[in-house]
Scaffold this active site. Sequence first.
Site, PDB file in Angstrom:
ATOM      1  N   ASP A 185       0.668  -1.102  -0.154  1.00 26.95           N
ATOM      2  CA  ASP A 185      -0.094  -0.122   0.077  1.00 26.95           C
ATOM      3  C   ASP A 185       0.827   1.089   0.113  1.00 26.95           C
ATOM      4  OD1 ASP A 185      -1.529  -2.290   0.944  1.00 26.95           O
ATOM      5  OD2 ASP A 185      -2.980  -1.122   1.911  1.00 26.95           O
ATOM      6  N   HIS A 187      -1.007   4.453  -0.648  1.00 27.78           N
ATOM      7  CA  HIS A 187      -2.105   5.239  -0.192  1.00 27.78           C
ATOM      8  C   HIS A 187      -1.753   6.899  -0.494  1.00 27.78           C
ATOM      9  CE1 HIS A 187      -5.098   2.929   1.119  1.00 27.78           C
ATOM     10  NE2 HIS A 187      -4.479   2.263   1.874  1.00 27.78           N
ATOM     11  N   ASP A 214      -3.833  -0.300  -3.746  1.00 30.57           N
ATOM     12  CA  ASP A 214      -3.981   0.615  -2.706  1.00 30.57           C
ATOM     13  C   ASP A 214      -2.811   1.730  -3.045  1.00 30.57           C
ATOM     14  OD1 ASP A 214      -6.284  -0.891  -1.571  1.00 30.57           O
ATOM     15  OD2 ASP A 214      -5.522  -0.680   0.308  1.00 30.57           O
ATOM     16  N   ARG A 218      -6.505   8.257   0.851  1.00 31.28           N
ATOM     17  CA  ARG A 218      -6.109   8.682   1.970  1.00 31.28           C
ATOM     18  C   ARG A 218      -5.079   9.737   1.983  1.00 31.28           C
ATOM     19  NH1 ARG A 218      -8.076   5.245   6.069  1.00 31.28           N
ATOM     20  NH2 ARG A 218      -8.652   3.135   5.364  1.00 31.28           N
ATOM     21  N   HIS A 247      -8.781  -0.405  -2.425  1.00 28.23           N
ATOM     22  CA  HIS A 247      -9.079   1.084  -2.612  1.00 28.23           C
ATOM     23  C   HIS A 247      -9.107   1.569  -4.140  1.00 28.23           C
ATOM     24  CE1 HIS A 247      -9.659   2.954   1.387  1.00 28.23           C
ATOM     25  NE2 HIS A 247      -9.032   1.806   1.780  1.00 28.23           N
ATOM     26  N   HIS A 298      -3.803  -8.556  -3.058  1.00 29.52           N
ATOM     27  CA  HIS A 298      -3.584  -7.323  -2.097  1.00 29.52           C
ATOM     28  C   HIS A 298      -4.256  -7.713  -0.682  1.00 29.52           C
ATOM     29  CE1 HIS A 298      -4.248  -3.335  -0.425  1.00 29.52           C
ATOM     30  NE2 HIS A 298      -5.598  -3.716  -0.272  1.00 29.52           N
ATOM     31  N   HIS A 392      -2.267  -4.467   2.402  1.00 33.55           N
ATOM     32  CA  HIS A 392      -3.988  -4.446   3.003  1.00 33.55           C
ATOM     33  C   HIS A 392      -3.796  -4.220   4.508  1.00 33.55           C
ATOM     34  CE1 HIS A 392      -8.290  -4.552   2.785  1.00 33.55           C
ATOM     35  NE2 HIS A 392      -8.356  -5.650   3.416  1.00 33.55           N
ATOM     36  N   ASP A 571     -24.053  13.102  -6.471  1.00 28.59           N
ATOM     37  CA  ASP A 571     -23.531  14.065  -7.430  1.00 28.59           C
ATOM     38  C   ASP A 571     -22.948  13.298  -8.575  1.00 28.59           C
ATOM     39  OD1 ASP A 571     -22.263  16.344  -8.526  1.00 28.59           O
ATOM     40  OD2 ASP A 571     -20.606  16.253  -7.275  1.00 28.59           O
ATOM     41  N   ASP A 573     -22.722  13.869 -11.689  1.00 30.82           N
ATOM     42  CA  ASP A 573     -21.523  14.597 -12.787  1.00 30.82           C
ATOM     43  C   ASP A 573     -20.137  15.293 -12.042  1.00 30.82           C
ATOM     44  OD1 ASP A 573     -22.762  16.655 -11.170  1.00 30.82           O
ATOM     45  OD2 ASP A 573     -23.205  18.031 -12.933  1.00 30.82           O
ATOM     46  N   SER A 575     -19.802  17.546 -10.040  1.00 32.19           N
ATOM     47  CA  SER A 575     -19.716  19.022 -10.147  1.00 32.19           C
ATOM     48  C   SER A 575     -19.592  19.568  -8.808  1.00 32.19           C
ATOM     49  CB  SER A 575     -20.941  19.473 -10.716  1.00 32.19           C
ATOM     50  OG  SER A 575     -21.841  19.022  -9.746  1.00 32.19           O
ATOM     51  N   GLN A 577     -21.623  19.806  -6.492  1.00 31.87           N
ATOM     52  CA  GLN A 577     -22.869  20.439  -5.959  1.00 31.87           C
ATOM     53  C   GLN A 577     -24.023  19.565  -6.161  1.00 31.87           C
ATOM     54  OE1 GLN A 577     -23.099  24.044  -8.167  1.00 31.87           O
ATOM     55  NE2 GLN A 577     -22.770  25.037  -6.100  1.00 31.87           N
ATOM     56  N   GLU A 582     -32.191  16.654  -3.129  1.00 31.69           N
ATOM     57  CA  GLU A 582     -31.166  15.382  -2.969  1.00 31.69           C
ATOM     58  C   GLU A 582     -30.617  15.545  -1.663  1.00 31.69           C
ATOM     59  OE1 GLU A 582     -29.261  14.729  -7.355  1.00 31.69           O
ATOM     60  OE2 GLU A 582     -28.631  16.543  -6.170  1.00 31.69           O
ATOM     61  N   ASP A 611     -27.351  26.125   2.734  1.00 33.50           N
ATOM     62  CA  ASP A 611     -27.468  26.781   1.408  1.00 33.50           C
ATOM     63  C   ASP A 611     -27.214  28.241   1.712  1.00 33.50           C
ATOM     64  OD1 ASP A 611     -27.643  27.430  -1.139  1.00 33.50           O
ATOM     65  OD2 ASP A 611     -29.602  27.326  -1.235  1.00 33.50           O
ATOM     66  N   ASP A 615     -28.970  29.607  -3.388  1.00 33.35           N
ATOM     67  CA  ASP A 615     -29.152  29.376  -4.895  1.00 33.35           C
ATOM     68  C   ASP A 615     -29.628  27.903  -5.200  1.00 33.35           C
ATOM     69  OD1 ASP A 615     -27.224  27.635  -3.964  1.00 33.35           O
ATOM     70  OD2 ASP A 615     -25.731  28.325  -5.300  1.00 33.35           O
ATOM     71  N   GLU A 622     -19.918  24.120   1.583  1.00 25.56           N
ATOM     72  CA  GLU A 622     -20.933  24.553   2.522  1.00 25.56           C
ATOM     73  C   GLU A 622     -21.211  23.606   3.678  1.00 25.56           C
ATOM     74  OE1 GLU A 622     -23.422  27.712   0.224  1.00 25.56           O
ATOM     75  OE2 GLU A 622     -24.060  25.696  -0.459  1.00 25.56           O
TER      76      GLU A 622
END
Lengths: 662, 165
Positions: A185, A187, A214, A218, A247, A298, A392, A571, A573, A575, A577, A582, A611, A615, A622
């Site tokens: 590992d 990591h 791995d 982390r 991982h 592993h 591992h 999320d 995509d 992004s 947000q 959701e 929020d 928006d 946040e």
Amino acid sequence: MPEKWLHSVYRYTLKQLTSKWYRRCRANLEVRRRLTWNIFQSIEYAGEQDQLKLHDFFNTMLMNMATDGDGPAPLIKAFNVNKRESIYDTQTMPDTSEPSLYSMLNETDVEKSYKGVHLSFPLTHDQLHKMVQCFKRKLASSALTTLHAKYTMELLLEVRKVLKTQPNIRYASTSISKQFTICGDLHGKLNDLYMIFHKNGLPSVDNPYIFNGDFVDRGQSSVEVALVLFSCFLMNPNEVYINRGNHEDHVMNLRYGFIKEIQRKYKSHSSKIISLFKDVFSWLPLATVVDEQILVCHGGISDTTDLSLLAKIDRHKYMSTLQPPGGCEDIKTMKRDELIEWKQVLDLLWSDPRTIDGCLPNTFRGGGCYFGADITEEFLKKNNFKLLVRSHECKTEGFEYTHNHKVLTIFSASSYYEVGSNLGAYVRVQRPDLECRIVQYMAGHSPAIRKISFTQRVNIVEQSALQDLKKRIIACKNELMKGFQGFDPTNSGIISGCDWCFTMETVLEMELPWRTLKSKLVKSDDSCGVFYMSTFEELEVKHRYSGNGPSITETLYKNKDNLETIFRLMDADHSGQITMQEFQDALVILIKQLDIKIKETDIADIARSIDLNNDGLIDFNEFLEAFRIVDNLGKDKTHCIDKADTEEEIAHSPQKAIDIKV
Amino acid sequence: MAGADEQKDNTDSIIADIQKRITEAFDMFDHESNKTVDVREVGTIIRSLGCCPSEAELHDMLNMIEEEEPTGYIRFEKFLPMMTKVLMERRYKPVPEDQLLRAFQVLDAEGKGYLSQEELTKYMTEEGEPFNQEELEEMLSAAVDPDKGSIQYKEYVSIMSLEET
């Protein structure tokens, strides 16, 4: 004459006293070291268990809920990674001719302002060298950028092309090189990888390597570690062997930091790169056999591990090894063969050796199994192997032999839990007898740190372990208080040490030597009574939004990791947000899983309060900002809760004492 | 009558607490979770429980609990009663700090406030119980003031006793 005699008596006494006393100090130090280790390991595995509980929960939901309607169905759908259509589903796609791959590359341009390394394919030694140097400088100054998104994608696509041609189990030979290096590992710890290359040289025809999984999650440099390993692999596909670890798995990456790191480093390009990594990971081979004598994988094996079966499966199906493959929604409807096949992969990536004979489900981690020396013996005999090398598990020395020297654990991330917590190691297997030579190291610290004494090291690591433990304690404050007060009918603020230990063990569900830890966590009076309020000193959960009461804040904090994982899954995509709806769905699910009662209106309140800019979207920052543990060291540290103080506080306002500061 | 009962209860709970402490300390060294520990680590367990036996005393303790045919492992069921007894009787209590300091001071006949490495090495290796090379090196590495190259014993004693708590 009598003076001389007296002197010799004193000399003898000094020696007696000093050695007795010195040995006792050493013993205490050793116990503290072990204790620290226990704390770190308990916390680490508790995280893995959470992850698995979450999975079991979602799998149950998958089975019991219709996928339409207004329930949290989109979330559940999102959760099944294996089912989610991969952008580049290679099973059906002719490779290089696929226009979308190129269009993705074409969409991405290298800006003139880019100061990093430029790559062209096929890679040259010079380019690899430059990249290694560039990442090294980046370690020193975080201002420098990592490899450009375009080159990263190109590199990953090239790697994928080669990986696809490789079997599930690769066979390596020492006939040319006379030796072989195996690393465990990493990591995301680039310093350790560089330390290995520094000591042992870059991979080449004479210097083959196996990287046993791995290498991401982390650590802070998972991207760089992966890119360097993949480049080495591209340059020497026949000398570099990369096994998949537990991982190298999208679902694990959601929780343990790799996704977060990519988002931080690649910003607007991150979603494409995340998808590509996910896909490439699913193409990594599962194991390597050296000279038909050593199996390298592993995790380990189980009583059912069957290499001929493993050789035949379609490994690419397992985008995540934690979920049923190929979008199968219901474990119950899975065919027996499919289940067996899935277990084969899980066992290889998740298992740990134990001294108890036989094969038991790995309850500590929640996945894979524990295998005993008898299982190892039988497996090696059946396959005509002499050794199993696996990774591992973090080990203090970086390696450990178990099962009568038949199993070698190798772990290459030094200072894994904290600076100085453990050594890293790699193993060189040498001809003619495939003898194992272990090389240990401690990477990436100034000489001053490397030189600190054993005592100082124990101190540093212990502090950090206690800090982590305190965070878990604070997250369970309400439940612990309930437990303590149950033993304190007169509200004296004091309970017996025994009751305190009992409460800690049952509420936190951590099997730690609480009696030994007691003096480090709480204040006691002379007759072993514990001032239980002092359990929560110094750290408190802080929540910017009042009005929801301490319990919901704590509940959310305690499940911060779970929530964050769910968020990242939702999320789709990548992004960074998600919508308010959701978010609320995620909370509803979590609350249901935990079987706690929170009013619907509270949930909406929380969502709104997070929020900040109204928006209608919540971003992870946040969210994370909203809940954090605050170190209250700023306040007067010399102030100790004495008996009178505590009694007064509790007598006058028992509620006040457990309120969480807002 | 009630008083005697109470006292008995009290003793019972003290024993119970001591036995839990012993169990915790033992378990920390029971790597295989089968209620045995390596005989070489028993000394560390005993000392971590607050006892300061000499090597000879430790040897006697081990003799009492070792199997008839020594296996290199000590079983918990033998360790527990022996250790409970030792702790209940408060045997092998640690040396008080001032006594240790006093011994240092006498050996530092000139009252320099420190001992040289050579002096300490000489005292620790000559006659009496063996203090092996490894232990000696470890001790020196912790005891020698890196700037001055000598053992500032007053500081050293207070540092070491701080760590005991």
